[in-house]
Design an enzyme around this catalytic site. Structure first.
Site, PDB file in Angstrom:
ATOM      1  N   ALA A  79       0.835  -1.203   0.000  1.00  0.00           N
ATOM      2  CA  ALA A  79       0.000   0.000   0.000  1.00  0.00           C
ATOM      3  C   ALA A  79       0.868   1.251   0.000  1.00  0.00           C
ATOM      4  CB  ALA A  79      -0.942  -0.029   1.203  1.00  0.00           C
TER       5      ALA A  79
ATOM      6  N   ARG B  87       9.409  -3.744 -11.713  1.00  0.00           N
ATOM      7  CA  ARG B  87       9.243  -3.303 -13.108  1.00  0.00           C
ATOM      8  C   ARG B  87       9.698  -4.391 -14.075  1.00  0.00           C
ATOM      9  NH1 ARG B  87      10.769   2.764 -11.235  1.00  0.00           N
ATOM     10  NH2 ARG B  87       8.611   3.210 -10.627  1.00  0.00           N
TER      11      ARG B  87
ATOM     12  N   GLU C 108       2.992   0.179 -11.106  1.00  0.00           N
ATOM     13  CA  GLU C 108       4.447   0.043 -10.854  1.00  0.00           C
ATOM     14  C   GLU C 108       5.216   1.169 -11.561  1.00  0.00           C
ATOM     15  OE1 GLU C 108       5.027  -2.116  -8.614  1.00  0.00           O
ATOM     16  OE2 GLU C 108       4.472  -4.180  -9.100  1.00  0.00           O
TER      17      GLU C 108
HETATM   18  C1  LIG Z   1      -5.375  -1.779 -11.230  1.00  0.00           C
HETATM   19  C2  LIG Z   1      -4.323  -1.056 -10.463  1.00  0.00           C
HETATM   20  C3  LIG Z   1      -3.634  -1.724  -9.463  1.00  0.00           C
HETATM   21  C4  LIG Z   1      -2.696  -1.037  -8.687  1.00  0.00           C
HETATM   22  N1  LIG Z   1      -2.086  -1.680  -7.633  1.00  0.00           N
HETATM   23  C5  LIG Z   1      -1.355  -0.956  -6.748  1.00  0.00           C
HETATM   24  C6  LIG Z   1      -0.863  -1.557  -5.541  1.00  0.00           C
HETATM   25  O1  LIG Z   1      -1.058  -2.747  -5.281  1.00  0.00           O
HETATM   26  N2  LIG Z   1      -0.183  -0.777  -4.660  1.00  0.00           N
HETATM   27  C7  LIG Z   1       0.056   0.557  -4.897  1.00  0.00           C
HETATM   28  O2  LIG Z   1       0.664   1.203  -4.050  1.00  0.00           O
HETATM   29  N3  LIG Z   1      -0.400   1.150  -6.038  1.00  0.00           N
HETATM   30  C8  LIG Z   1      -1.105   0.434  -6.949  1.00  0.00           C
HETATM   31  N4  LIG Z   1      -1.584   1.036  -8.099  1.00  0.00           N
HETATM   32  C9  LIG Z   1      -1.393   2.471  -8.272  1.00  0.00           C
HETATM   33  C10 LIG Z   1      -0.428   2.833  -9.384  1.00  0.00           C
HETATM   34  O3  LIG Z   1       0.888   2.544  -9.012  1.00  0.00           O
HETATM   35  C11 LIG Z   1      -0.663   4.322  -9.678  1.00  0.00           C
HETATM   36  O4  LIG Z   1      -1.942   4.430 -10.273  1.00  0.00           O
HETATM   37  C12 LIG Z   1       0.401   4.890 -10.595  1.00  0.00           C
HETATM   38  O5  LIG Z   1       1.620   4.986  -9.918  1.00  0.00           O
HETATM   39  C13 LIG Z   1       0.007   6.282 -11.120  1.00  0.00           C
HETATM   40  O6  LIG Z   1      -0.361   7.116 -10.074  1.00  0.00           O
HETATM   41  P1  LIG Z   1      -1.720   7.957 -10.152  1.00  0.00           P
HETATM   42  O7  LIG Z   1      -2.816   7.029 -10.509  1.00  0.00           O
HETATM   43  O8  LIG Z   1      -1.846   8.709  -8.896  1.00  0.00           O
HETATM   44  O9  LIG Z   1      -1.524   8.936 -11.370  1.00  0.00           O
HETATM   45  P2  LIG Z   1      -0.772  10.364 -11.311  1.00  0.00           P
HETATM   46  O10 LIG Z   1       0.506  10.211 -10.613  1.00  0.00           O
HETATM   47  O11 LIG Z   1      -1.732  11.374 -10.841  1.00  0.00           O
HETATM   48  O12 LIG Z   1      -0.481  10.589 -12.860  1.00  0.00           O
HETATM   49  C14 LIG Z   1      -1.498  10.951 -13.790  1.00  0.00           C
HETATM   50  C15 LIG Z   1      -0.852  11.069 -15.164  1.00  0.00           C
HETATM   51  O13 LIG Z   1       0.115  12.132 -15.144  1.00  0.00           O
HETATM   52  C16 LIG Z   1       1.379  11.639 -15.552  1.00  0.00           C
HETATM   53  N5  LIG Z   1       2.425  12.336 -14.818  1.00  0.00           N
HETATM   54  C17 LIG Z   1       2.567  12.470 -13.481  1.00  0.00           C
HETATM   55  N6  LIG Z   1       3.673  13.166 -13.182  1.00  0.00           N
HETATM   56  C18 LIG Z   1       4.236  13.490 -14.366  1.00  0.00           C
HETATM   57  C19 LIG Z   1       5.414  14.218 -14.739  1.00  0.00           C
HETATM   58  N7  LIG Z   1       6.240  14.724 -13.834  1.00  0.00           N
HETATM   59  N8  LIG Z   1       5.691  14.370 -16.063  1.00  0.00           N
HETATM   60  C20 LIG Z   1       4.876  13.838 -16.990  1.00  0.00           C
HETATM   61  N9  LIG Z   1       3.771  13.137 -16.698  1.00  0.00           N
HETATM   62  C21 LIG Z   1       3.447  12.982 -15.413  1.00  0.00           C
HETATM   63  C22 LIG Z   1       1.350  10.165 -15.228  1.00  0.00           C
HETATM   64  O14 LIG Z   1       2.307   9.445 -15.984  1.00  0.00           O
HETATM   65  C23 LIG Z   1      -0.085   9.815 -15.577  1.00  0.00           C
HETATM   66  O15 LIG Z   1      -0.177   9.634 -16.960  1.00  0.00           O
HETATM   67  C24 LIG Z   1      -2.441   0.331  -8.940  1.00  0.00           C
HETATM   68  C25 LIG Z   1      -3.110   0.990  -9.987  1.00  0.00           C
HETATM   69  C26 LIG Z   1      -4.039   0.318 -10.732  1.00  0.00           C
HETATM   70  C27 LIG Z   1      -4.778   1.065 -11.819  1.00  0.00           C
END
Ligand SMILES: Cc1cc2nc3c(=O)[nH]c(=O)nc-3n(C[C@H](O)[C@H](O)[C@H](O)COP(=O)(O)OP(=O)(O)OC[C@H]3O[C@@H](n4cnc5c(N)ncnc54)[C@H](O)[C@@H]3O)c2cc1C
Length: 387
Positions: free
Chosen positions: A125, A243, A364
């Site tokens: 988490a 990754r 990831e």
């Molecule tokens: C089905 C599923 C399972 C998951 N399982 C887990 C889990 O078990 N444990 C866990 O901890 N997390 C988990 N995640 C979370 C996942 O790791 C995050 O969704 C991911 O890291 C992206 O974060 P966010 O959704 O907050 O998007 P954000 O960080 O808000 O990003 C939104 C968009 O903006 C882009 N972006 C952000 N910053 C920048 C930048 N500096 N420059 C350019 N582009 C940028 C991103 O690439 C993305 O396209 C899971 C997600 C999903 C959908």
């Protein structure tokens, strides 16, 4: 042709995962997707076979394979069911690896065998409603009260979060401005202080993806994983490895699509001959095969570098993740196109794979985050990696 990165033992592992998948995994794959069904019994069975935590050594209940061995397991499972491959990848690479590397003897002895055997479900988490890519900004707090830690906050998108018996929870243990220098990892057992709320997801359905709310969850110093304020390092080190693992999901998923499409192209008739006799279809199949081989080579190279304690694995880990996630989306999309109407139906593997593949570009670390990592290494060199 001998594989430069794999041994005969790896091939035997692949064969036994394939047999397991055909017997236990294929029958529940559709149900998982259609009903968002979490197959706890099959996941326990995966544990019994050593496929949930292939890297865990025998003293903690795993088979003790090298990292390429665990990658083979994840790839082969994902060929039949990318969702179970995704679960095995997170349990092995994010969770078991964090415990193995940073856990105390007590933590390892108490928790690892239960996770390895499938008796306990575990979650990782890190992500929150506020922030995923910018993980150093997390807001969940762990505060010191009377010699204990009290955790409050929300986590988002947590795989198996609905069903977990134990969570690795990353929480802020200092001011927000301290960012990554004030984050600690805790082992938190499921209890009434944790509220879970299911999230209805597009693909990899049946993984128990959940939002979690921590309401005054009390843990002790014994439950700190690693050192206080060094949790961010644990998150980054496990993500480096994960990754590569998630690239294994991309490879297996893409192979599953390729298998389905090749068979279809050989048997489906159009204009008086099988589809495979049309040049456009031949070129599509050739492109898919080329992408798969490129993806496989980069991914197993990254795993080989890790197994051989070469710090440049972190560069190849992000390259593999970036390349194979995009590859999986492209191969699944093209697979659906070649299957025509059948590809758009719930009967086809490729339809599900198309939806499943999209998460590989997000979880990831998104594609953009991988580009940030690669560019940083290009300009600043490799980070210090403990191997
Ligand atoms: C089905 C599923 C399972 C998951 N399982 C887990 C889990 O078990 N444990 C866990 O901890 N997390 C988990 N995640 C979370 C996942 O790791 C995050 O969704 C991911 O890291 C992206 O974060 P966010 O959704 O907050 O998007 P954000 O960080 O808000 O990003 C939104 C968009 O903006 C882009 N972006 C952000 N910053 C920048 C930048 N500096 N420059 C350019 N582009 C940028 C991103 O690439 C993305 O396209 C899971 C997600 C999903 C959908």
């Amino acid at each position: 042709m001998p594989d430069p990165f794999l041994t005969d033992e790896h091939q035997l592992v692949r064969n036994s995962v394939r047999e397991f998948a055909q017997r236990y995994v294929v029958p529940i794959t559709r149900k998982m997707d259609l009903e968002d069904y979490y197959p706890r019994d099959v996941i326990s069975e995966l544990g019994k076979q050593g496929f949930l935590t292939p890297s865990v050594p025998p003293e903690y209940g795993g088979p003790g394979l090298d990292f390429r061995g665990s990658l083979v397991v994840v790839e082969e499972l994902s060929r039949y069911n990318p969702t179970l491959g995704f679960i095995a990848e997170i349990v092995n690479d994010n969770i078991a690896y964090a415990l193995l590397r940073y856990g105390t003897n007590r933590q390892k002895e108490e928790i690892l065998p239960k996770i390895a055997s499938g008796e306990w479900v575990a979650s990782y988490a890190l992500s929150e409603p506020c922030c995923g890519s910018d993980a150093a900004a997390i807001e969940t707090r762990a505060e010191r009260r009377g010699g204990e830690w009290v955790i409050n906050g929300k986590k988002m998108w947590i795989t198996q979060g609905l069903y977990a018996d134990v969570y690795i929870v990353f929480a802020r243990t200092g001011p927000r401005e301290a960012r990554h220098r004030a984050i600690t990892a805790f082992l938190v057992r499921r209890s009434k202080c944790i509220e879970t709320s299911p999230i209805n997801v597009m693909g990899i359905r049946g993984t128990g993806t959940s939002e979690l709310t921590f309401n005054d969850c009390v843990v002790g110093d014994d439950d700190v994983l690693g050192k206080v304020n060094e949790g961010f390092k644990i998150a980054m080190v496990t993500l480096d490895l994960a990754r590569i693992g998630i690239s294994g999901v991309a490879l297996g998923l893409s192979q599953g699509v390729f298998d389905e499409v090749l068979e279809w192209a050989r048997t489906r008739m159009a204009f008086g001959k099988p589809l495979i006799e049309f040049e456009w279809i031949q070129f599509q199949l050739a492109d898919m095969k080329a992408k798969l081989e490129i993806g496989r080579t980069i991914t197993y190279k990254a795993a080989w570098l890790y197994d051989n304690k070469d710090p440049s694995f972190v560069l190849y880990s992000s390259i593999a993740k970036l390349y194979t996630a995009q590859m999986a989306v492209e191969i699944a999309r093209d697979g659906v196109q070649i299957l025509g109407g059948f590809g758009y139906s719930k009967e086809s593997f490729s339809e599900r794979a198309y939806r499943d593949a999209k998460v590989l570009e997000i979880a990831e670390g998104t594609n953009e985050v991988q580009r940030m990592v690669i560019y940083k290494i290009l300009t600043k060199g490799l980070p210090e990696v403990e191997l």
